[in-house]
Design an enzyme around this catalytic site. Structure first.
Site, PDB file in Angstrom:
ATOM      1  N   SER A 158       0.835  -1.202   0.000  1.00  0.00           N
ATOM      2  CA  SER A 158       0.000   0.000   0.000  1.00  0.00           C
ATOM      3  C   SER A 158       0.873   1.257   0.000  1.00  0.00           C
ATOM      4  O   SER A 158       1.624   1.491  -0.944  1.00  0.00           O
ATOM      5  CB  SER A 158      -0.963  -0.042   1.186  1.00  0.00           C
ATOM      6  OG  SER A 158      -1.947   0.955   1.088  1.00  0.00           O
ATOM      7  N   ASP A 256     -10.160  -2.307  -5.615  1.00  0.00           N
ATOM      8  CA  ASP A 256      -9.337  -1.290  -4.957  1.00  0.00           C
ATOM      9  C   ASP A 256      -9.189  -0.104  -5.895  1.00  0.00           C
ATOM     10  O   ASP A 256      -8.845  -0.276  -7.068  1.00  0.00           O
ATOM     11  CB  ASP A 256      -7.979  -1.908  -4.630  1.00  0.00           C
ATOM     12  CG  ASP A 256      -7.063  -0.999  -3.846  1.00  0.00           C
ATOM     13  OD1 ASP A 256      -7.447   0.158  -3.554  1.00  0.00           O
ATOM     14  OD2 ASP A 256      -5.953  -1.442  -3.515  1.00  0.00           O
ATOM     15  N   HIS A 286      -8.814  -3.919  -1.240  1.00  0.00           N
ATOM     16  CA  HIS A 286      -7.547  -3.546  -0.609  1.00  0.00           C
ATOM     17  C   HIS A 286      -7.395  -4.304   0.715  1.00  0.00           C
ATOM     18  O   HIS A 286      -8.275  -4.279   1.570  1.00  0.00           O
ATOM     19  CB  HIS A 286      -7.561  -2.038  -0.347  1.00  0.00           C
ATOM     20  CG  HIS A 286      -6.235  -1.446   0.010  1.00  0.00           C
ATOM     21  ND1 HIS A 286      -5.346  -1.017  -0.933  1.00  0.00           N
ATOM     22  CD2 HIS A 286      -5.661  -1.194   1.218  1.00  0.00           C
ATOM     23  CE1 HIS A 286      -4.270  -0.511  -0.331  1.00  0.00           C
ATOM     24  NE2 HIS A 286      -4.434  -0.616   0.977  1.00  0.00           N
TER      25      HIS A 286
END
Length: 319
Positions: A158, A256, A286
């Site tokens: 991320s 996502d 995500h």
């Protein structure tokens, strides 16, 4: 949500229900810390955990590092610099410990997880410079760590994926350490997309559009996000030249909001001649790889296999 893989519905119920924001940042950070603090470390997985520190760059504070290494090995082994997620604003080097220990146990490598300084207290370039300090330390201390300095990879999750991609650019340009591989796990790569219009499908589970915008504003400053002066070492998708980067794995989730920048970055890496593997998991959001669902385990096996190939390991070690 009908769009989500049914196997992921129990996990979705445990995901954040509101975006990150300044007013709730202290609470959000504590929630993340509590999640990893609750993890019970195994005592029989053949993995040793220690804490070290690397000198900060240009007078910055020392950088805390968590080192995972196999208790038994023969000779120097490859290594991985791991950069945790948390939207630039949360998390610690302890994030991701369960899978990091699994990587060490299955691939026999050393992992160094870096506790970079968080935004908004430390804005760009502080976090990526902390990661670069960790990389220099790994290379300098290779003999003491028992690692092969020619086989060091970087992996980020991320926001950590943004830092990992930026670190790869920085390492290429500075020429002090040659990375063997980069693994980017649903990475944040482009601050300009923080202001993109919603598409009605992505960004509704776990990682909200507001969280993405808050993360980038925390790192860069609200006025800079999406503007003309953001450097590629902060927002890697802004790099005009991707040639010369190490072979790359990108794992993405179709629900996502980051999927578009992930696919675009992979396409540009391919066009630049960088060996690139992209996997987009349908009906996944995500953070979908947390837990033990079949799709999560498939993703973890792919990450392990990609790392093994990228680090030149014997295929037989992988599961």
């Amino acid at each position: 949500m009908s769009e989500v893989d049914p196997e992921l519905l129990p996990l979705m119920e445990k995901m954040p229900t509101r975006p990150f924001a300044a007013a709730t940042l202290a609470e959000d950070r504590e929630t993340m810390r509590a999640l990893w603090a609750a993890y019970v470390r195994p005592t029989d997985d053949g993995v040793r955990r220690t804490e070290r520190s690397a000198p900060g760059l240009n007078g910055a504070p020392d950088v805390r590092l968590v080192v995972y290494e196999p208790e038994a090995r023969a000779g120097a082994v490859p290594a991985l610099l791991f950069i945790h997620g948390g939207g630039f604003v949360g998390g610690t080097a302890d994030n991701g410990e369960p899978f990091n220990r699994r990587i060490v146990a299955e691939l026999g490598i050393v992992i160094v997880s870096v506790d970079y300084r968080l935004a908004p207290e430390t804005r760009y370039p502080g976090p990526v410079e902390d990661c670069y300090a960790a990389l220099l330390w790994m290379h300098r201390e290779a003999a003491a760590l028992g690692i092969d300095p020619a086989r060091i990879a970087v992996e980020g999750v991320s926001a950590g994926g943004a830092l990992a991609a930026a670190l790869a650019l920085m390492a290429r340009d500075r020429g002090e350490v040659a990375l063997a591989f980069q693994s980017l796990i649903y990475p944040m790569l482009d601050d300009r997309r923080a202001k993109a219009a919603p598409d009605g499908v992505t960004g509704k589970v776990a990682w909200f559009r507001e969280s993405n915008a808050f993360g980038w504003a925390s790192l860069l400053g609200e006025e800079a996000v999406g503007g003309p002066d953001v450097p590629a070492y902060a927002s890697p998708a802004r790099a005009e030249d991707l040639s010369g980067l190490p072979p790359t794995y990108i794992g993405a989730a179709a629900l996502d909001m980051l999927v578009y920048e992930n696919v675009d970055y992979a396409t540009r890496l391919i066009a630049a001649g960088v060996p690139t593997q992209l996997q987009v998991y349908p009906r996944a959001f995500h953070g979908f790889d947390v837990g033990t669902s079949a799709v999560a385990e498939d993703f973890k096996r792919s990450r392990l296999a990609a790392l093994g190939r990228g680090l030149g390991l014997n295929e037989g070690r992988q599961s």
